[in-house]
Design a protein around this motif. Sequence first.
Motif, PDB file in Angstrom:
ATOM      1  N   GLY A 186       0.792  -1.220   0.000  1.00  0.00           N
ATOM      2  CA  GLY A 186       0.000   0.000   0.000  1.00  0.00           C
ATOM      3  C   GLY A 186       0.826   1.271   0.000  1.00  0.00           C
ATOM      4  N   GLY A 187       2.114   1.160  -0.347  1.00  0.00           N
ATOM      5  CA  GLY A 187       2.967   2.348  -0.381  1.00  0.00           C
ATOM      6  C   GLY A 187       3.339   2.866   0.987  1.00  0.00           C
ATOM      7  N   LYS A 188       3.103   2.076   2.038  1.00  0.00           N
ATOM      8  CA  LYS A 188       3.422   2.511   3.402  1.00  0.00           C
ATOM      9  C   LYS A 188       4.915   2.415   3.642  1.00  0.00           C
ATOM     10  N   GLU A 189       5.481   3.478   4.175  1.00  0.00           N
ATOM     11  CA  GLU A 189       6.919   3.537   4.412  1.00  0.00           C
ATOM     12  C   GLU A 189       7.232   3.273   5.876  1.00  0.00           C
ATOM     13  N   ARG A 190       8.299   2.524   6.124  1.00  0.00           N
ATOM     14  CA  ARG A 190       8.721   2.281   7.502  1.00  0.00           C
ATOM     15  C   ARG A 190      10.240   2.272   7.569  1.00  0.00           C
ATOM     16  N   VAL A 191      10.759   2.459   8.766  1.00  0.00           N
ATOM     17  CA  VAL A 191      12.203   2.450   8.999  1.00  0.00           C
ATOM     18  C   VAL A 191      12.559   1.125   9.659  1.00  0.00           C
ATOM     19  N   VAL A 192      13.557   0.444   9.102  1.00  0.00           N
ATOM     20  CA  VAL A 192      13.938  -0.888   9.582  1.00  0.00           C
ATOM     21  C   VAL A 192      15.419  -0.894   9.934  1.00  0.00           C
ATOM     22  N   PRO A 193      15.762  -1.331  11.146  1.00  0.00           N
ATOM     23  CA  PRO A 193      17.190  -1.469  11.487  1.00  0.00           C
ATOM     24  C   PRO A 193      17.803  -2.650  10.752  1.00  0.00           C
ATOM     25  N   VAL A 194      19.089  -2.535  10.449  1.00  0.00           N
ATOM     26  CA  VAL A 194      19.801  -3.586   9.706  1.00  0.00           C
ATOM     27  C   VAL A 194      20.900  -4.161  10.587  1.00  0.00           C
TER      28      VAL A 194
END
Length: 310
Positions: A186-194
Motif C-alpha cells: 500500500g505504499g506505506k513507508e517504515r524504517v527498519v534497522p539492519v
Amino acid sequence: MSLVPTGGLRAALGDWLDHERALKGVADNTITAYSTDVAGWLSFLMAHHGEGFGISKFKSLTISDMRAWMAHERGRGSQPRSLARSLSAVKGFTRWLAEREGFDATAILSTRSPKYQRKLPRPLSADAAKDMIGTVAMQHDEPWVAARDSAVITVLYGCGLRISEALSLTGADVPLAEVIRIVGKGGKERVVPVLPAARAAVDTYVRLCPYDLEPTQPLFRGKRGGALNPRQISKVTEAARMQLGLPSTVTPHAMRHSFATHLLNAGGDLRAIQELLGHASLSTTQAYTAVDAARLLEVYENAHPRAKSL
C-alpha cells in the motif's frame, strides 16, 4: 457462463478501484484481487437475476441473494478462506457504492463471513534459521550467485522484509546503513534497522557481483544481469531446506516469520514488531503470540509429568 459487468455497474467498479488505488494507496496486486472478486460476484448476480440487472436492482439485493452467491462459490470449490476474502472485497465495494448512491446496503454488509481456521506462521528455530543461511550459500557453484542468495535470505531474516521488499532494494541502498527506509504494501513507508550480519552479507555480494550496480537499478541481479526473479530465491530455499531435512513450510517468507517470532520470544514489544513488519493491523502481528503459545503448550505437554499421565 461468466458475464462481464456492464453499464453503470462496470463504471462503478472502475471508480471504486481508482478510489482504492489513489486515495487509500492499495497495492496493485490487491487491486487486481479486488477486481476479480467483485467482478465475479457481479457476474453471478447478472446470471442470477437475468437481463436488466443494474444499479437500480443492485440496491434491492437481499440476504437470500448473498446466500445464493456463497452457495454457488462453495459449489465451485472455493475454500472458506478464499470466500471470506471475496466477501470482504464485495462489502468494501458495496459500502462505497451505498455511500455514493445513498441506499441501505444492510443486507449485503450484514452477511456473515464463513469461518475458517487462520493459518499460523511456521517460524524456524534460531539455529535452523542460521543453518538455512549457511546452506543457501552452498547451493550454487558461482561465488557471486551463492553470495547473492545468502545475502537475500540474510536480509529477509535480519530485517524481517517481505521478498518483494528485499528485491526492491537498489544500488542506491549500498552500502546498507544501520537503518533503511522500506516502502511496503500500500505504499506505506517504515524504517527498519539492519543487523551487522545483513550488512556484511550484502557487502560480500556487492564485492563479488560482476554487474555495475547503478543507483537506479535493482541491487539483486539475476545471472544475466536483470532483476532477480523471486522464484529463484524460492528454489534455492527449497533446495536448502530439503538438504537440512526441514519441512515444506520453510519458505523465504518463513524467514520473516522467524524474525518476528524470535523478537517476540526475546521480549520484543508487539507494537514495535508491528511497525518493523509493516503490518497495517495489530491483529496480524498478534498471530505470532498464538505461535508462541502453541510452542509453550507443546513444551508443556512433552515435559510435564502429569501431562504425560493424562
